[in-house]
Design a protein around this motif. Structure first.
Motif, mmCIF file in Angstrom:
data_model
loop_
_atom_site.group_PDB
_atom_site.id
_atom_site.type_symbol
_atom_site.label_atom_id
_atom_site.label_comp_id
_atom_site.label_asym_id
_atom_site.label_seq_id
_atom_site.Cartn_x
_atom_site.Cartn_y
_atom_site.Cartn_z
ATOM 1 N N UNK A 520 0.805 -1.225 0.000
ATOM 2 C CA UNK A 520 0.000 0.000 0.000
ATOM 3 C C UNK A 520 0.836 1.273 0.000
ATOM 4 N N UNK A 521 2.149 1.126 -0.067
ATOM 5 C CA UNK A 521 3.044 2.254 0.156
ATOM 6 C C UNK A 521 2.818 3.405 -0.821
ATOM 7 N N UNK A 522 2.500 3.077 -2.054
ATOM 8 C CA UNK A 522 2.387 4.115 -3.087
ATOM 9 C C UNK A 522 0.944 4.294 -3.558
ATOM 10 N N UNK A 523 -0.031 3.851 -2.766
ATOM 11 C CA UNK A 523 -1.431 4.024 -3.159
ATOM 12 C C UNK A 523 -1.920 5.447 -2.927
ATOM 13 N N UNK A 524 -1.327 6.164 -1.969
ATOM 14 C CA UNK A 524 -1.700 7.559 -1.758
ATOM 15 C C UNK A 524 -0.892 8.423 -2.723
ATOM 16 N N UNK A 525 -1.540 9.314 -3.460
ATOM 17 C CA UNK A 525 -0.805 10.114 -4.457
ATOM 18 C C UNK A 525 0.213 11.039 -3.807
ATOM 19 N N UNK A 526 1.194 11.429 -4.616
ATOM 20 C CA UNK A 526 2.278 12.281 -4.113
ATOM 21 C C UNK A 526 1.765 13.646 -3.685
ATOM 22 N N UNK A 527 0.665 14.129 -4.314
ATOM 23 C CA UNK A 527 0.122 15.432 -3.942
ATOM 24 C C UNK A 527 -0.382 15.442 -2.499
ATOM 25 N N UNK A 528 -0.816 14.278 -1.995
ATOM 26 C CA UNK A 528 -1.336 14.180 -0.631
ATOM 27 C C UNK A 528 -0.283 13.752 0.372
ATOM 28 N N UNK A 529 0.943 13.570 -0.073
ATOM 29 C CA UNK A 529 2.002 13.180 0.841
ATOM 30 C C UNK A 529 2.683 11.884 0.471
ATOM 31 N N UNK A 530 2.024 11.058 -0.364
ATOM 32 C CA UNK A 530 2.648 9.838 -0.851
ATOM 33 C C UNK A 530 2.902 8.811 0.234
ATOM 34 N N UNK A 531 4.049 8.152 0.125
ATOM 35 C CA UNK A 531 4.367 7.042 1.021
ATOM 36 C C UNK A 531 4.583 7.482 2.462
ATOM 37 N N UNK A 532 4.796 8.769 2.708
ATOM 38 C CA UNK A 532 5.000 9.234 4.082
ATOM 39 C C UNK A 532 3.724 9.185 4.910
ATOM 40 N N UNK A 533 2.567 9.023 4.257
ATOM 41 C CA UNK A 533 1.294 8.978 4.965
ATOM 42 C C UNK A 533 0.969 7.583 5.492
ATOM 43 N N UNK A 534 1.706 6.559 5.085
ATOM 44 C CA UNK A 534 1.470 5.181 5.525
ATOM 45 C C UNK A 534 2.718 4.699 6.243
ATOM 46 N N UNK A 535 2.529 4.044 7.389
ATOM 47 C CA UNK A 535 3.664 3.526 8.161
ATOM 48 C C UNK A 535 3.280 2.179 8.742
ATOM 49 N N UNK A 536 4.294 1.429 9.185
ATOM 50 C CA UNK A 536 4.094 0.130 9.816
ATOM 51 C C UNK A 536 4.762 0.165 11.181
ATOM 52 N N UNK A 537 4.114 -0.430 12.171
ATOM 53 C CA UNK A 537 4.617 -0.450 13.541
ATOM 54 C C UNK A 537 4.511 -1.863 14.088
ATOM 55 N N UNK A 538 5.621 -2.396 14.589
ATOM 56 C CA UNK A 538 5.643 -3.739 15.172
ATOM 57 C C UNK A 538 6.777 -3.811 16.185
ATOM 58 N N UNK A 539 6.866 -4.929 16.885
ATOM 59 C CA UNK A 539 7.810 -5.067 17.995
ATOM 60 C C UNK A 539 9.249 -5.254 17.547
#
Length: 737
Positions: A520-539
């Motif tokens: 899903x990293x590149x599903x948000x367009x670059x105009x809206x922030x792109x890959x910086x809007x999605x993150x993963x968090x785990x132990x």
């Protein structure tokens, strides 16, 4: 381009703002604070509370006319300076004869504030609060002491006349109706908490207590309905997610420490309260909330970290004496070099904190020096709080939690267990642990304090103020397509679910969370922030990475957070619009905690979407039952998402399969170690469970292209290596003799 359309484009929002129907449909949890944090209220309870407040106002006005001051000891910024100075002078130097008079007035005001049992029962039932005394019936209803002559006669009468109570009668005998807390102002006027603590509570904007605060705060601050001596009980609390449990246990703990500091035992310095949480994220959140409440009270709250010393050990002093003797007698250089790190660790000062917030393993390692020595004792701890107690007493953390519990040897220790889901085995384990600890300390059964359980709403149920959606996606590719449709809220999906960021996505394992994030990293367009809007968090991430991701998500810089069950419990995100269960949870309790990340503090508009596939059908019924109960509590019987035919058709799960699901999750999505061993079944299963929307043909063609590129690169590299050898060798000279 039409200029009129361009100019009127921004006015379309005003139309929706004026229409109340459109406003109610577009309400989101991230739009602001909830108007009413209480989840359960009825008209009867509201009438009683309003009547009580009216009586208070009338009595306060009459007292102000007679005595010239308010009976409520709260801050009044609009009173005159003369009156405030007179009040200060009277409070600072009261006459001996007036002390009894003022105490009598306080007792009279408390008696006027007292509700009878019918009123208390009505308010508690209206908020769906059930308080039960878990002690034996003999301890709850003690019989009068008998004389020596009549003992034999009474024993015979008991044998003949002992009535056997039914289960319903036993439940009624165990029910307790404490006086509810109708307003946070009563914390100061009725329960006499610290004035600075009361100011901090008011500064945080708390006005109307939630159900769990309404019931637990009177119990922990001293209520005569449980024990005549206003003794603080051991408490088990089962309340919905986001209902304010953190404030419920922080206020009594802080007030208890403030009183201890002002008492004659203020010479004792050390850790007085311990709060245990299962994850670092939840522990740091508790510390952040606690620091707001302890400001100006003189109480210090600290988060447990690596290398922190909690208590001084007796064997450390002996080791230091031995080291001094060896240095005086003279020792080898190698031995001195080996002893240096030990001396450095022993020279770390003991933490000077009143409240310590920790995870189980960190505190156990600090008390046992990474399990190399026996557990050290905590003689000053008077309050032990277990947040998310069902996890802390689960087999994964049970031994560590019980070790911490047993290390608290103070005779006045009080324990409180808090969670949104708590099985009956926790009650039995709590009873047995309390009895074992009292036997170790040497306390008798007569000195046993009350053990009370408080349940808000239905036990082990989801909050009723969010919308649940159970979506059948058939395959893994179907789940990913449905999730991509959720990323576009304007597009209507097959299930008519529209979800706007920010929201959380839960997966079963860490590898699946990483794979979904990369997909899903590149599903948000670059105009809206792109890959910086999605993150993963785990132990598997470091502590700094986890804290940075949490900070950015709270700020709104990250819109979509893919995570495991690491964030399923306790963590408070006030602006979450929804939760997506990409993989079904391992148990019904995990589902309750996952979906509880939205709809916090009574906010409406949250959505919980759960996808399930063909492989998940045997495990869906427990989740469907929770959704059905939540919709009944909400009162949306005409708009049910779980139909009766679906509940009847879903298979039941055996106890053995429930245990396996709780430990390992769905078998098809477990991380297999047999990859590459040539087993056809495993290979097919892995291909089915792969998080991707690409077909097998597309992947085959991509692999062929990659293989061709790698082969051409290797050929070129081999030709470059052989090029020097061919030029030096020259032409062929034929065979030699």
């Amino acid at each position: 381009m039409d200029a009129f359309k361009l100019l009127t484009r921004s006015t379309r929002f005003s139309k929706s703002a004026t229409a109340p129907a459109a406003e109610s449909t577009a309400r989101l949890p991230s739009t602001g604070k909830a108007a009413n944090p209480q989840l359960f209220r009825t008209a009867a309870g509201e009438k009683l509370e309003s009547e009580k407040n009216k009586k208070k106002r009338k009595r306060g006005a009459a007292a102000a006319e007679e005595d010239g001051e308010n009976d409520a000891a709260e801050l009044d910024f609009f009173q005159s300076s003369k009156r405030s100075a007179a009040a200060k002078a009277e409070s600072s130097a009261p006459a001996k004869g007036d002390e009894e008079h003022t105490s009598d007035q306080d007792d009279e005001s408390d008696e006027e504030d007292e509700m009878d049992e019918v009123e208390r029962r009505t308010i508690l039932n209206s908020h769906k609060i059930k308080v039960t005394d878990l002690r034996d019936l003999d301890e709850i209803q003690p019989q009068p002491a008998a004389t020596t002559d009549s003992k034999k006669k009474k024993k015979k009468q008991k044998k003949e006349e002992t009535p056997v109570l039914s289960k319903k009668e036993q439940k009624r005998a165990r029910r307790v109706y404490p006086q509810p807390l109708t307003s946070f102002k009563e914390l100061r006027t009725r329960y006499k908490i610290s004035s600075r603590l009361a100011e901090n509570v008011a500064e945080q904007g708390f006005t109307v207590p939630t159900e769990v605060q309404l019931g637990t705060l009177p119990l922990l601050l001293g209520d005569s309905s449980v024990s005549k001596s206003n003794e603080e009980p051991d408490l088990l609390v089962v309340a919905p997610t986001g209902s304010g449990k953190t404030l419920s246990f922080l206020v009594p703990v802080i007030n208890k420490i403030v009183r201890h500091h002002h008492s004659s035992q203020s010479d004792e310095h050390g850790i007085l309260s311990i709060i245990v949480a299962p994850t670092k994220e939840l522990a740091s959140q508790i510390v952040n909330e606690g620091r707001k409440l302890v400001a100006g009270t003189g109480v210090k709250i600290t988060l447990m970290k690596k290398g922190m010393r909690v208590v001084e050990r007796d064997d450390e002093n002996e080791a230091n004496v031995l080291d001094e003797d060896s240095e005086a007698s003279g020792s080898d250089d190698e031995e001195d070099d080996d002893d240096k790190p030990k001396k450095a660790s022993s020279n770390v000062p003991v933490t000077k904190s009143d409240i310590l917030v920790t995870t189980p393993l960190q505190l156990v390692n600090a008390l046992s020096e990474h399990q190399t020595k026996p557990m050290a004792k905590l003689p000053l701890v008077r309050s032990l709080v277990l947040d998310e107690a069902d996890v802390l007493l689960d087999p994964l953390f049970r031994e560590q939690t019980l070790d911490i519990w047993r290390s608290c040897i103070h005779p006045d220790l009080r324990v409180s267990l808090w969670s949104a889901t708590m099985g009956s085995n926790i009650d039995d384990l709590t009873r047995s642990t309390i009895k074992e600890r009292q036997a170790d300390i040497g306390q008798t059964s007569t000195t046993q304090h009350p053990l009370v359980r408080l349940v808000v709403g239905l036990k082990d149920s989801a909050i009723p103020n969010i919308e649940h959606k159970l979506v059948y996606a058939a395959t893994e590719q179907g789940k990913l397509l449905g999730l991509r449709q959720l990323l576009r809220p304007a597009a209507a999906t097959a299930s008519d679910v529209r979800l706007r960021p920010p929201f959380l996505i839960f997966t079963q394992t860490i590898p699946r969370a990483i794979a979904l994030h990369s997909e899903l990293k590149y599903d948000i367009p670059a105009e809206a922030g792109g890959s910086s809007r999605i993150a993963v968090l785990h132990s598997d991430l470091s502590d700094t990475q986890r804290s940075e991701i949490m900070r950015d998500f709270r700020k709104g810089e990250i819109w979509i957070l893919v995570t495991t069950d690491l964030l399923a419990r306790g963590v408070d995100f006030r602006g979450i619009n929804g939760v997506v269960n990409y993989d079904i949870p391992n148990s019904a309790a995990v589902y309750v905690h996952r979906v509880g990340r939205t709809g916090r503090a009574g906010r409406e508009g949250g959505i919980a979407v759960t996808y399930y596939t063909k492989e998940d059908i045997p495990y869906v019924k427990s989740i469907a039952n929770i959704i059905d109960v939540s919709e009944k509590l909400r009162g949306t019987e005409g708009e049910k998402s779980i139909q009766k035919w679906l509940l009847d058709s879903l298979p039941d799960l055996s106890k053995k399969n429930k245990k396996e699901l709780k430990k390992h999750g769905v078998k098809a999505r477990q991380v297999s170690k047999q990859v590459g061993e040539g087993k056809e079944g495993d290979g097919k299963g892995l291909r089915r469970m792969r998080i991707s929307t690409k077909s097998g043909f597309e992947r085959r063609m991509e692999n062929r292209r990659k293989g061709a590129i790698e082969a051409s690169r290797s050929r070129k590299a081999n030709e470059e290596e052989r090029g020097g050898d061919v030029s030096d060798a020259g032409s062929w000279n034929g065979l030699q003799d």
